[in-house]
Design a protein around this motif. Structure first.
Motif, PDB file in Angstrom:
ATOM      1  N   LEU A  59       0.667  -1.183   0.017  1.00 61.88           N
ATOM      2  CA  LEU A  59      -0.062   0.072  -0.070  1.00 61.88           C
ATOM      3  C   LEU A  59       0.868   1.386   0.124  1.00 61.88           C
ATOM      4  O   LEU A  59       0.753   2.243   0.893  1.00 61.88           O
ATOM      5  CB  LEU A  59      -1.087  -0.247   1.213  1.00 61.88           C
ATOM      6  N   TYR A  76      -3.846   4.339   1.079  1.00 65.64           N
ATOM      7  CA  TYR A  76      -2.415   4.261   0.832  1.00 65.64           C
ATOM      8  C   TYR A  76      -1.659   4.777   2.088  1.00 65.64           C
ATOM      9  O   TYR A  76      -2.206   5.622   2.625  1.00 65.64           O
ATOM     10  CB  TYR A  76      -2.032   4.934  -0.329  1.00 65.64           C
ATOM     11  N   PRO A  99       3.134   0.813   4.465  1.00 61.81           N
ATOM     12  CA  PRO A  99       2.836   0.145   3.291  1.00 61.81           C
ATOM     13  C   PRO A  99       2.507  -1.428   3.364  1.00 61.81           C
ATOM     14  O   PRO A  99       2.073  -2.120   2.414  1.00 61.81           O
ATOM     15  CB  PRO A  99       3.624   0.517   2.288  1.00 61.81           C
TER      16      PRO A  99
END
Length: 790
Positions: free
Chosen positions: A538, A568, A616
């Motif tokens: 992400l 995100y 992420p």
């Protein structure tokens, strides 16, 4: 018009056309009169595209299917027409004429004069050229407003029905389990109550207009391993029962959904299309579903080609029929000749065909398609001169001002202000640096199932069919006295670094830098979000994070705006951006909504339907995690989100006070009533979203730390207060116990009234007493809220 599409009258008046008879008797008589070939013909669709010249539809050639010979098929009838408007760009009025002429041909070709059900996509609006592109479902979830979603769905349904469509392939009720999955934009969120309530409202709205709503994907599609599309889904029985099934149950029980689409998924080795316990035992026998079960496209053939549980097409057809699938989509593959041969050879009992056919014909009767006065002419063509195509073009407006106004209302309610150091709203900035790949891209507001992104991209040179103002356009209108400098910086996913220096210079010379980042919707790797566009991690696609970090170093306040299909990780921007504005593909009016939030014309009220990760690589993670899913000293990975599910800021303030509880203890078949006051203590009108979470400290099986059990949205003027009463039945504490049955256990609970899953404002500590109690599908599914003046 009549001369062009009229159906020849039959000399007799058969029972199935007699509306004075019970519908079951009509359908029974029709089934009895049919041959085997005529029966199976009602159980499949043919993928077609309407003609832009007003002629009959043409079969759509797809690389997964061989060509279809309509001339050979139609004498036996036809169950469905697949996506007549959502296959090629066609003027809506001319497309309606094409569909009407095709329906006339279908009815005149078969002995019983039965038309086909025409279905199309309507995930974020009717997927037809020139139709309103509404915000994607993830934005519906961000509104926390079922009533507005219900109105939107009714408008979509009216447009579809006006041109001759009967069934819509929406809503998607998959609960997000891994935000790397490309189809997150199509979902409503990561919580089953939010997905269920918003999805049920959509069903109610669509069906109020006479369109059959289709729940998808039943069930577990979103639980795929590593967020990959059409990958194995290693969900356990409790995850399936307590997280993934409840939205479907709510939409069937409370929404009255008329159709369900099976998922591609297999659960512990059993594909959904072959799962009799799911499609018949649970859906029909337990929940009481009476509609049609349709195949996800090519899903029956996949039993042979992908799952490997069928030896041939006939085996696949018999397996799906036995499980409870009624209709093969998008084309005839297994339910045609292979199925007929299998019945003739005794491999598949004809009673399975009759069972599916009964469901199909009952639905056609409900739609009026078995009535003797049924006409193929849709409402949009009433009084039209169909011989004058030039006059016909433009006659049907699928993007009327009232549609656009509704699209704007949803977009405005869905914009989420994640962070703000006081920079927003912007106060008469003299110089704005507008930076990023989504600043001047018209389609940056659209999801992958919008017509321009789904179909239009394959027809370069064809106009979009709708107005899509860019954020550059709407900011210029919102700040007419400001000097706006535009710099691309980098592309969505090209990794281009060559424009970053220019972007940093533009930011240095401005009062504020508005950087617009995010996704490009597409299909199967053609975008960064959408079906088949899964993410390894992400992190913002391409070089967007490098652009953002460079701008944060420039010294000018940075307002980060996201036009995306999934959340995100934003790195340094979480702490260093002056403000962060999140919008999930907000549709054709979306840039107006964002500009209004930046200027302060609109007070943001959206709430996160999915958590925004801190890093992420912490997926899969949702707020519904059990204790072991949260941060601990024995792992170096911290899954705590940067912004939690349900989070969203406002330009005004709200105080929550005076909590009262009717009783501290209630039996396991009782309920609790809480009351409290919410007051707008700020200087402008605003909306607060009250969220009720349940925390069960001790249970016989592992539970999420907390889970949403209800919510309500309050619109309050400055100084206005409301007294809110919440009724929380003990049923809400139920879960799937060790023996596989749903149970309510005695013990202590916390009912947390919160502004997000990470920010409780008031907590009621209560207890359930008495004996353990088992509940079934008749249990109450959510808390109820009532509002009085404070």
């Amino acid at each position: 018009m009549t001369a062009n599409v009229a159906v020849e009258p039959t000399p007799e008046f058969p029972l199935w056309n007699d509306r004075t008879l019970p519908v079951t008797k009509r359908v029974g008589a029709l089934i009895e009169a049919m041959t085997l070939q005529e029966k199976t013909a009602q159980l499949y669709g043919v993928w077609v595209g309407a003609s832009d010249e007003g002629g009959e539809v043409a079969p759509h050639q797809h690389d997964m299917e061989e060509a279809v010979d309509l001339e050979a098929l139609l004498p036996n009838g036809l169950g469905q027409l697949t996506r007549p408007f959502g296959t090629i760009p066609v003027d809506p009025a001319v497309g309606a004429l094409s569909l009407a002429r095709t329906q006339a041909r279908i009815t005149s070709a078969n002995r019983f004069g039965i038309p086909a059900v025409a279905h199309d996509e309507c995930l974020a609006g009717f997927a037809a050229w020139g139709a309103t592109a509404y915000p994607v479902p993830l934005s519906w979830g961000a509104t926390f407003d079922p009533d507005t979603v219900r109105r939107m769905a009714a408008a979509i349904g009216r447009d579809m029905r006006s041109v001759g469509v009967h069934q819509g392939l929406a809503p998607v009720l998959d609960v997000v389990r891994d935000a790397r999955w490309g189809r997150v934009e199509e979902t409503i969120g990561e919580d089953p109550i939010l997905v269920g309530t918003i999805g049920t409202a959509y069903v109610q709205g669509l069906q109020s207009a006479g369109i059959v709503a289709t729940l998808k994907h039943f069930v577990g599609y979103s639980a795929s391993r590593a967020g990959r599309n059409l990958a194995p889904a290693p969900m356990g029985a409790r995850e399936r029962a307590d997280v993934l099934l409840p939205p479907f149950e709510m939409a069937v029980r409370e929404g009255g959904a008329h159709s369900v689409m099976h998922a591609y998924t297999d659960t512990d080795g059993i594909p959904a299309a072959a799962d009799e316990q799911l499609l018949t035992g649970l859906l029909r026998d337990t929940w009481g579903f009476e509609g049609t079960v349709v195949a996800d496209y090519f899903g029956i053939a996949f039993l042979k080609t992908l799952h490997g549980i069928a030896a041939d097409w006939a085996d696949a057809a018999g397996t799906a029929l036995a499980a409870g699938v009624d209709i093969e989509l998008p084309n005839v593959k297994t339910f045609g000749t292979p199925l007929v041969q299998a019945v003739t050879e005794g491999r598949v009992p004809e009673r399975l065909i009759d069972r599916a056919l009964r469901h199909v014909l009952l639905q056609k009767a409900m739609l009026g398609l078995l009535d003797p006065d049924w006409s193929p002419i849709p409402a949009a063509l009433d009084g039209a001169d169909v011989d004058d195509l030039d006059a016909l073009r433009g006659r049907v407006d699928l993007d009327r001002p009232e549609n656009r106004q509704l699209a704007r209302e949803i977009a405005e309610k869905a914009v989420i202000l994640l962070a703000n150091d006081g920079t927003l709203p912007l106060t008469r900035p003299r110089r704005i640096a507008l930076i990023g790949p989504n600043t001047t891209e018209p389609t940056a507001v659209l999801g992958c199932y919008s017509f321009p992104q789904h179909i239009g991209v394959r027809h370069p040179g064809t106009p979009l069919g709708i107005e899509l103002p860019t954020l550059r356009d709407t900011l210029a209108a919102e700040f007419p006295d400001a000097e706006i400098t535009v710099a691309r910086g980098t592309g969505i996913d090209d990794g281009d670094l060559s424009g970053i220096r220019e972007a940093a210079q533009a930011a240095n010379e401005a009062d504020v830098a508005v950087v617009v980042l995010g996704d490009r919707a597409g299909l199967f790797g053609q975008g960064t979000s959408g079906e088949g566009c899964d993410a390894e991690a992400l992190v913002l696609p391409g070089a967007q994070q490098q652009l953002l970090d460079t701008l944060l170093d420039a010294g000018t306040p940075v307002v980060t705006v996201l036009l995306a299909g999934r959340p995100y990780a934003l790195g340094r921007a979480v702490d260093e951006s002056a403000a962060i504005v999140q919008s999930f593909f907000p549709g054709e009016e979306g840039t107006h909504a964002i500009a209004g939030v930046l200027s302060g014309r609109i007070n943001p009220s959206g709430r996160l339907p999915v958590s925004v990760p801190q890093g992420p690589g912490s997926q899969p993670a949702t707020y519904l995690g059990a204790r072991l899913a949260h941060a601990s000293e024995v792992s170096n990975i911290d899954p705590t989100p940067a912004f939690a599910f349900g989070h969203g800021l406002s330009y005004t303030r709200f105080d929550w006070t005076d909590l009262t509880i009717d009783v501290q203890e209630a039996p396991t078949d009782g309920e609790f009533t809480l009351a409290f006051t919410v007051r707008n203590t700020g200087e402008r009108p605003g909306a607060e979203v009250v969220q009720l979470y349940l925390h069960d400290p001790v249970a016989s099986v592992v539970q999420p730390v907390q889970r949403l059990v209800g919510y309500t949205r309050l619109e309050l003027t400055p100084g206005e207060a409301r007294r809110i009463r919440v009724t929380a039945p003990a049923d809400l504490a139920s879960f799937t116990g060790r023996d596989g049955r749903r149970v309510v256990e005695p013990g202590e609970l916390e009912l947390r009234l919160a502004v997000s899953s990470a920010d409780p404002r008031l907590t009621a500590r209560v207890a359930l007493t008495g004996a353990e109690r088992h509940v079934d599908h008749t249990r109450r599914l959510q808390a109820t809220f009532e509002q009085d003046a404070g």
